[in-house]
Design a protein around this motif. Structure first.
Motif, short mmCIF file in Angstrom:
data_model
loop_
_atom_site.label_atom_id
_atom_site.label_comp_id
_atom_site.label_asym_id
_atom_site.label_seq_id
_atom_site.Cartn_x
_atom_site.Cartn_y
_atom_site.Cartn_z
N TYR A 1 24.95 -11.28 -4.05
CA TYR A 1 26.22 -10.20 -4.08
C TYR A 1 26.62 -10.01 -2.79
O TYR A 1 27.68 -9.90 -2.31
CB TYR A 1 25.65 -9.31 -5.01
N LEU A 2 25.52 -9.67 -1.69
CA LEU A 2 25.95 -9.09 -0.65
C LEU A 2 26.53 -10.25 0.07
O LEU A 2 27.53 -9.92 0.94
CB LEU A 2 24.74 -8.33 0.14
N VAL B 1 30.15 -10.45 -0.32
CA VAL B 1 30.93 -9.64 0.15
C VAL B 1 31.25 -9.85 1.34
O VAL B 1 32.48 -9.73 1.81
CB VAL B 1 30.23 -8.21 -0.05
N VAL B 2 30.25 -10.26 2.16
CA VAL B 2 30.59 -10.73 3.54
C VAL B 2 31.44 -11.92 3.49
O VAL B 2 32.37 -12.02 4.33
CB VAL B 2 29.18 -10.99 4.28
N SER C 1 32.20 -8.24 -6.07
CA SER C 1 31.03 -8.56 -5.61
C SER C 1 30.21 -7.17 -4.87
O SER C 1 29.17 -6.90 -5.00
CB SER C 1 31.16 -9.54 -4.44
N LEU C 2 30.99 -6.39 -4.45
CA LEU C 2 30.74 -5.23 -3.96
C LEU C 2 30.14 -4.39 -4.94
O LEU C 2 29.13 -3.61 -4.89
CB LEU C 2 31.87 -4.39 -3.10
N TRP D 1 26.96 -5.75 -6.33
CA TRP D 1 25.82 -5.33 -5.36
C TRP D 1 25.43 -3.90 -5.37
O TRP D 1 24.08 -3.64 -5.56
CB TRP D 1 26.14 -5.82 -4.10
N MET D 2 26.15 -3.12 -5.77
CA MET D 2 25.85 -1.62 -5.73
C MET D 2 24.93 -1.24 -7.27
O MET D 2 24.23 -0.66 -7.08
CB MET D 2 26.99 -1.01 -5.75
N GLY E 1 20.60 -6.13 -5.18
CA GLY E 1 21.36 -5.22 -5.28
C GLY E 1 20.89 -3.68 -4.87
O GLY E 1 19.61 -3.86 -4.79
N LEU E 2 21.63 -2.55 -4.96
CA LEU E 2 21.05 -1.41 -4.74
C LEU E 2 20.44 -0.64 -5.89
O LEU E 2 19.71 0.15 -5.77
CB LEU E 2 22.30 -0.41 -4.09
#
Length: 271
Positions: free
Chosen positions: A172-173, A176-177, A214-215, A218-219, A227-228
């Motif tokens: 996921y991260l 995002v990138v 995706s952001l 990820w959260m 993820g977070l």
């Protein structure tokens, strides 16, 4: 003749007889667009978990139809109605992509190209019918129908593309990138004259979907998935509050309305 006029080859007088049904493309537009994509991703997953896939899809479909019905009855762009419809498209577009993968077992590597073909078909039909794909021309019912068909296709495509990259090694991260870098390409290409406004807009529009989704994923997802671990509910709520805040600001300030509409509103307020 300006570049904008060149993209809209219909008579200017007829285009100006009705007000635009879409907002001006400003920094607020892109901020809310990314927020709606992420909120739609987590809200779709949350509803599927709470209600089950079939009831969630049915509820999402009904909400989408209702929001678009309101949007089509209005004679000009209204911030809350437009962005409510976008949110519902985001939720349902996510469900459409997920149903193909989870419910029918269609790989993302297949559904993503399939949705790309659908989007291309919408653009071809739109251009053949209207001679333009510019969002500055959304002033008739038929063009508005093409616009929303394209929007729905972009959300489904972006969902499949984002899930594809997340499952093939990027995570996921990493996704995002990847998409944050990708969205800079059409912006820079347009800035330096290598891409026209319409093509750069729709390219960026597609990329915002996997970027925001995706952001948000990820959260929301747990640490074991990279993820977070904030959870679907809290992320959905936080992004919804942010959307409401920005849309409320635009409804009051009219920063995203076209100049002629803004002047009319100011004149009415003075009168």
């Amino acid at each position: 003749m300006t570049a904008k006029h060149a993209l809209d080859d219909r008579p200017l007088v007829s285009l100006r007889q009705t007000a635009s049904k879409v907002p001006e493309v400003t920094v607020y537009f892109w901020m809310i667009k990314v927020l709606t994509t992420g909120m739609g991703e987590t809200a779709s997953d949350l509803l599927a978990r709470l209600l089950g896939p079939v009831p969630a899809v049915a509820l999402g479909g009904l909400a989408l139809v209702a929001s678009l019905a309101v949007q089509f009855t209005l004679r000009r762009y209204v911030a809350w109605a437009y962005w409510t419809a976008i949110v519902m498209v985001s939720v349902f577009g996510t469900m459409a992509a997920d149903v193909l993968h989870v419910g029918l077992g269609v790989p993302y590597a297949v559904s993503a190209p399939a949705f790309l073909v659908v989007l291309a078909a919408v653009f071809v039909l739109w251009y053949v019918s209207e001679g333009t794909l510019s969002i500055h021309s959304i002033r008739t019912r038929r063009r508005e129908m093409f616009y929303w068909a394209a929007v729905l296709a972009t959300f489904a495509l972006g969902t499949a593309a984002g899930d594809l990259t997340a499952t093939v090694g990027f995570g996921y991260l990493g996704s995002v990138v990847l998409f944050a870098a990708a969205i800079c390409v059409p912006a820079l290409a347009h800035r330096f004259g290598a891409l026209n406004a319409v093509t750069s807009f729709w390219t960026a529009y597609v990329i915002t979907r996997p970027l925001g989704a995706s952001l948000a994923d990820w959260m929301a997802v747990g640490h074991t998935r990279g993820g977070l671990g904030l959870g679907l509910g809290p992320v959905t709520l936080a992004w919804t509050v942010a959307i409401i805040g920005f849309v409320g600001f635009l409804a009051v300030s009219q920063r995203d309305t076209q100049g002629d509409v803004r002047r009319d509103a100011q004149s009415n307020a003075v009168a």
